[in-house]
Design a protein around this motif. Structure first.
Motif, PDB file in Angstrom:
ATOM      1  N   LEU A 161      35.045  58.311  32.906  1.00 20.53           N
ATOM      2  CA  LEU A 161      34.924  57.863  34.293  1.00 20.53           C
ATOM      3  C   LEU A 161      36.323  57.658  34.833  1.00 20.53           C
ATOM      4  O   LEU A 161      37.248  57.346  34.088  1.00 20.53           O
ATOM      5  N   GLY A 166      37.236  55.597  27.061  1.00 21.63           N
ATOM      6  CA  GLY A 166      36.253  55.068  26.116  1.00 21.63           C
ATOM      7  C   GLY A 166      36.835  54.816  24.744  1.00 21.63           C
ATOM      8  O   GLY A 166      36.100  54.626  23.783  1.00 21.63           O
ATOM      9  N   ALA A 205      38.750  52.227  24.339  1.00 22.38           N
ATOM     10  CA  ALA A 205      38.767  50.760  24.298  1.00 22.38           C
ATOM     11  C   ALA A 205      37.702  50.244  25.251  1.00 22.38           C
ATOM     12  O   ALA A 205      37.398  50.888  26.247  1.00 22.38           O
ATOM     13  N   MET A 206      37.134  49.084  24.924  1.00 24.07           N
ATOM     14  CA  MET A 206      36.184  48.499  25.868  1.00 24.07           C
ATOM     15  C   MET A 206      36.937  48.100  27.135  1.00 24.07           C
ATOM     16  O   MET A 206      36.535  48.431  28.233  1.00 24.07           O
ATOM     17  N   VAL A 207      38.028  47.370  26.947  1.00 23.70           N
ATOM     18  CA  VAL A 207      38.921  47.056  28.058  1.00 23.70           C
ATOM     19  C   VAL A 207      40.337  47.287  27.544  1.00 23.70           C
ATOM     20  O   VAL A 207      40.758  46.633  26.606  1.00 23.70           O
ATOM     21  N   PHE A 261      34.437  44.076  35.259  1.00 21.20           N
ATOM     22  CA  PHE A 261      33.618  45.165  35.793  1.00 21.20           C
ATOM     23  C   PHE A 261      32.290  44.683  36.372  1.00 21.20           C
ATOM     24  O   PHE A 261      31.569  45.460  36.991  1.00 21.20           O
ATOM     25  N   VAL A 262      31.935  43.434  36.124  1.00 20.66           N
ATOM     26  CA  VAL A 262      30.740  42.864  36.753  1.00 20.66           C
ATOM     27  C   VAL A 262      31.181  42.342  38.121  1.00 20.66           C
ATOM     28  O   VAL A 262      32.108  41.546  38.213  1.00 20.66           O
ATOM     29  N   ILE A 263      30.507  42.795  39.151  1.00 20.10           N
ATOM     30  CA  ILE A 263      31.021  42.614  40.506  1.00 20.10           C
ATOM     31  C   ILE A 263      31.196  41.141  40.884  1.00 20.10           C
ATOM     32  O   ILE A 263      30.231  40.373  40.901  1.00 20.10           O
ATOM     33  N   GLY A 293      31.659  44.709  48.797  1.00 21.02           N
ATOM     34  CA  GLY A 293      30.329  44.522  48.218  1.00 21.02           C
ATOM     35  C   GLY A 293      30.230  43.207  47.465  1.00 21.02           C
ATOM     36  O   GLY A 293      29.213  42.512  47.522  1.00 21.02           O
ATOM     37  N   SER A 343      28.869  39.625  48.619  1.00 22.12           N
ATOM     38  CA  SER A 343      27.461  39.219  48.651  1.00 22.12           C
ATOM     39  C   SER A 343      27.045  38.472  47.392  1.00 22.12           C
ATOM     40  O   SER A 343      25.990  37.842  47.372  1.00 22.12           O
ATOM     41  N   GLN A 344      27.841  38.592  46.349  1.00 19.84           N
ATOM     42  CA  GLN A 344      27.444  37.994  45.072  1.00 19.84           C
ATOM     43  C   GLN A 344      27.506  36.467  45.134  1.00 19.84           C
ATOM     44  O   GLN A 344      28.415  35.891  45.737  1.00 19.84           O
ATOM     45  N   GLY A 345      26.565  35.850  44.461  1.00 18.46           N
ATOM     46  CA  GLY A 345      26.579  34.397  44.348  1.00 18.46           C
ATOM     47  C   GLY A 345      27.886  33.899  43.766  1.00 18.46           C
ATOM     48  O   GLY A 345      28.442  32.904  44.239  1.00 18.46           O
ATOM     49  N   ALA A 405      30.343  50.014  49.627  1.00 18.89           N
ATOM     50  CA  ALA A 405      29.970  49.569  48.289  1.00 18.89           C
ATOM     51  C   ALA A 405      29.055  50.670  47.744  1.00 18.89           C
ATOM     52  O   ALA A 405      27.879  50.716  48.076  1.00 18.89           O
ATOM     53  N   ILE A 406      29.634  51.561  46.967  1.00 18.60           N
ATOM     54  CA  ILE A 406      29.002  52.843  46.636  1.00 18.60           C
ATOM     55  C   ILE A 406      28.484  53.450  47.940  1.00 18.60           C
ATOM     56  O   ILE A 406      29.292  53.872  48.773  1.00 18.60           O
ATOM     57  N   GLN A 425      26.081  44.324  53.961  1.00 14.27           N
ATOM     58  CA  GLN A 425      26.439  43.035  53.369  1.00 14.27           C
ATOM     59  C   GLN A 425      26.553  41.938  54.423  1.00 14.27           C
ATOM     60  O   GLN A 425      26.307  40.773  54.122  1.00 14.27           O
TER      61      GLN A 425
END
Lengths: 379, 326
Positions: free
Chosen positions: A74, A124, A126-128, A142-144, A182, A185-187, A213-214, A221
């Motif tokens: 990616l 890929g 490494a995870m991060v 990576f979690v928005i 995007g 909008s997240q809590g 947001a994509i 939003q």
């Protein structure tokens, strides 16, 4: 018969009245004055900014090419957002903590990082893939929006360490956290605003509003400009032309200085545009018009700075050729280095789960290694 | 009969549900014009309108929480969580509200909603895009948890989940979205109950108990085993909560040997529950301990090691060898 809205309430909701876009360099490459914000850097800084922006775009283009060739799983493009990223990075002080999201290539290059130090995330391997320095750069999330709360906590730690509001500015620090339209909008992001306001925490919320947001335009939003959300939480919000590297630097310097001084958080909405896809997995032709893309292309952050610097005689074609050659060399280095990244071994993952690896993971590692070894014996 | 991919079968199932019941509506991130990042909802907004195929703000707790309200208002929301790893912001709504509104209201309320979650690995993705969180939900009383393994089941199970009066967590094995299969799209009703396991392949020597993305892996393993003269039965659980005990126990009684296969981590995964039930009910028929082939107890690893992490044909057959050696 409609229900009337009191005038004062209506004024608060009006979206066009004072949606001032702070700008110091127009899309056609002309300087304009702003009453509040002034560019503090030198001409040479601007030349360096253009160089970093051009290199960012070249690395970004190469990242996309490497994904297309199957060498990366990616790639997340920063195309069009170079001024927002590099302008804000120029405002960092040595005590500031930087909390990125996942689309901050320009920030990383402005910090002088080698792209091969963080390419593994996308290959890929490494995870991060988190560069070991600079020490004040946090790992990407990576979690928005999740990282905004962490940033506020880091700012609360600075407060407790006596790193805010000291008479000597060199003793002070703040936190700058990146997220997108995007994410607002997240809590988590809204809770971060609440906590930052309640604690008067030294944190700068740097929102790159790249309009999409994509596949969802910002209007999905919010009906009001994002920067205006801040006032409801109790701290200032400003909207800056995110494609204007001078204005972004000026606004971010102000916000960070304010935070370091103990005056509390600021929300910066860097109004920019995602010229490319969300990621290489996305196809924006399915949901947005070519006209819109063309309209924003005319506001390109690199074009306007190049136009200005050429007109002022601060750079010339030979300089541009030199940067193009440097960009080609770096792209080639990325191509070569990408395929040479060390292949990971799952066995190395078992000791990373806990500080003190429990027995069952030692057993599972042994089980895994014995299983892998059984193939070598048979071969 | 039509030959469809699992993705197209889900799309057809959702279309039929929308067409048959005006109260059905879809909600999620990017499900409208884009048709979802996996194109499961492609074309549905154009066909049914923005009130029934809703592009939501980017907030999973909001997506699920508002779906609760829509369900209480008489609608049947089918929400899409874009990737497995992004369901956790909605975890509170699912575990504390969706699962127990029936219980909390003394049976006066029900929450007929479906939460669709593409799950599992094997697609070379970055972090949070390859998780198998099914056990968290199967562990939660009040939720039904199902997962499809082929296009026909995808087509029927999504419609059955929508018709169910209780909340259903619907896991879709994303690495199998492009697998093709025959789907009887014109049949009037589903061939099986939603909560019934399916014998995907009959066999006599050992039972492979599995679900979702690992069904194909186990079928491949069973085919390979046949070449070595071993007859493996493959059970596709389809429903992880409730579990179709009768089908599982009957198979175990026939073969006496069981290997449970899933991608999710081993500790307290579905394999643990299945092993406990089997030893309690089939103790004297077992010829060997119940074995598990699973992901290791690690966060899902970097994609270039996922081939080592995910159960594959060789690991399944290795476990079968161990079972048969007893």
């Amino acid at each position: 018969m409609g229900v009337a809205l009191p005038e004062a309430v209506a004024a608060e909701l009006a979206t066009s009245a004072d949606d001032h876009l702070i700008q110091l360099l127009t899309p056609s490459g002309e300087l304009v004055a702003d009453e509040q914000f002034h560019y503090t850097g030198s001409d040479q800084d601007l030349v360096e900014d253009l160089r970093t922006m051009l290199l960012t775009r070249a690395i970004d283009t190469e990242g996309t090419a490497l994904q297309r060739k199957g060498e990366l799983g990616l790639w997340v493009q920063s195309l069009g957002q170079e001024a927002a990223q590099i302008g804000s990075a120029r405002a960092f002080g040595s005590n500031d903590l930087i909390v990125p999201s996942y689309r901050e290539l320009g920030v990383y290059l402005a910090l002088g990082l080698d792209p091969l130090e963080f390419l593994g995330t996308f290959r890929g391997t490494a995870m991060v893939d988190w560069p070991t320095g600079p020490a004040n750069l946090h790992l990407p999330s990576f979690v928005i929006g999740t990282q905004t709360l962490h940033a506020v906590g880091m700012a609360m730690a600075l407060q407790r360490d006596g790193r805010v509001g000291n008479p000597n500015p060199d003793d002070n620090g703040a936190v700058v956290v990146y997220f997108g339209d995007g994410a607002t909008s997240q809590g988590d992001v809204n809770e971060a605003f609440v906590f930052a306001a309640a604690a008067n925490a030294p944190v700068v919320f740097f929102c790159q509003n790249n309009q999409w947001a994509i596949s969802e335009p910002t209007t999905v939003q919010t009906p009001v400009p994002l920067y205006r959300r801040a006032s409801g939480f109790g701290f200032p919000g400003v909207r800056v032309d995110g494609n204007d590297v001078l204005a972004v630097r000026a606004v971010t310097e102000w916000a960070l200085e304010r935070a370091r001084s103990g005056a509390g958080p600021v929300l910066i909405e860097a109004f920019t545009y995602r010229m490319g896809a969300h990621t290489t997995s996305d196809d924006p032709t399915k949901y947005r018009s070519a006209d819109e893309v063309a309209e924003w292309k005319a506001k390109d952050p690199i074009d306007r700075l190049r136009t200005y610097l050429l007109a002022k005689g601060l750079i010339d074609d030979a300089w541009l050729d030199g940067v193009a050659a440097e960009a080609a060399t770096q792209a080639e280095r990325l191509r070569t280095g990408c395929v040479q990244l060390v292949e990971p071994d799952l066995a190395d993952s078992f000791d990373l789960v806990y500080t003190d690896t429990p027995e069952h993971l030692h057993r599972q590692r042994a089980e895994f290694e014995a299983y892998e070894a059984s193939f070598e014996v048979n071969a | 009969m039509s030959t469809l991919t699992m993705a197209k079968a889900l799309n057809a199932g959702l279309r039929r549900a929308l067409a048959n019941d005006p109260k059905v509506l879809l909600a999620g991130e990017d499900i409208g014009a884009l048709g979802g990042v996996f194109r499961i909802t492609e074309g549905l907004q154009a066909e049914f309108g923005r009130d029934r195929v809703v592009d939501t703000p980017l907030a999973e707790s909001g997506i699920v929480g508002t779906a609760v309200g829509l369900a209480l208002g008489g609608y049947k929301p089918v929400v899409e969580i874009q990737f497995d790893g992004f369901v956790y912001p909605a975890f509170d709504q699912i575990v504390s509200q969706v699962s127990r509104l029936h219980f909390r209201s003394h049976g006066r309320l029900s929450v007929p909603m479906v939460v669709r979650i593409p799950y599992g690995g094997g697609i070379g993705a970055i972090e949070h895009h390859s998780e198998s969180p099914e056990a968290y939900f199967a562990h939660t009383p009040g939720l039904k948890v199902v997962t499809c393994a082929n296009p026909s089941d995808a087509y029927w199970m999504i419609q059955q989940a929508i018709a169910d009066p209780d909340p259903v967590i619907f896991f879709e094995p994303k690495r199998r979205y492009h697998d093709k299969g025959e789907v009887d799209v014109d049949a009037s009703a589903a061939p099986d109950s939603l909560y019934q396991a399916r014998i995907a392949r009959h066999g006599t020597d050992a039972t492979l108990l599995t679900y979702g993305p690992m069904v194909r892996t186990c079928l491949d393993a069973a085919a390979a085993a046949e070449a070595e003269g071993r007859s493996l039965e493959v059970i596709d659980l389809r429903s992880l909560s409730p579990i179709d005990d009768a089908t599982v126990f009957a198979s175990v009684r026939r073969t006496g040997r069981v290997v449970v296969v899933h991608e999710a981590a081993r500790t307290l995964g579905m394999g643990a529950e299945l092993a406990a039930r089997i030893q309690a009910e089939c103790f004297y028929e077992l010829q060997a301990p119940v074995l598990r082939v699973t992901g290791y107890d690690l966060p899902y690893p970097p994609s270039r090691t996922e081939h080592s992490f995910l159960p594959d044909l060789d690991r399944v057959l290795d476990a079968v060898d161990q079972s048969l050696a007893h």
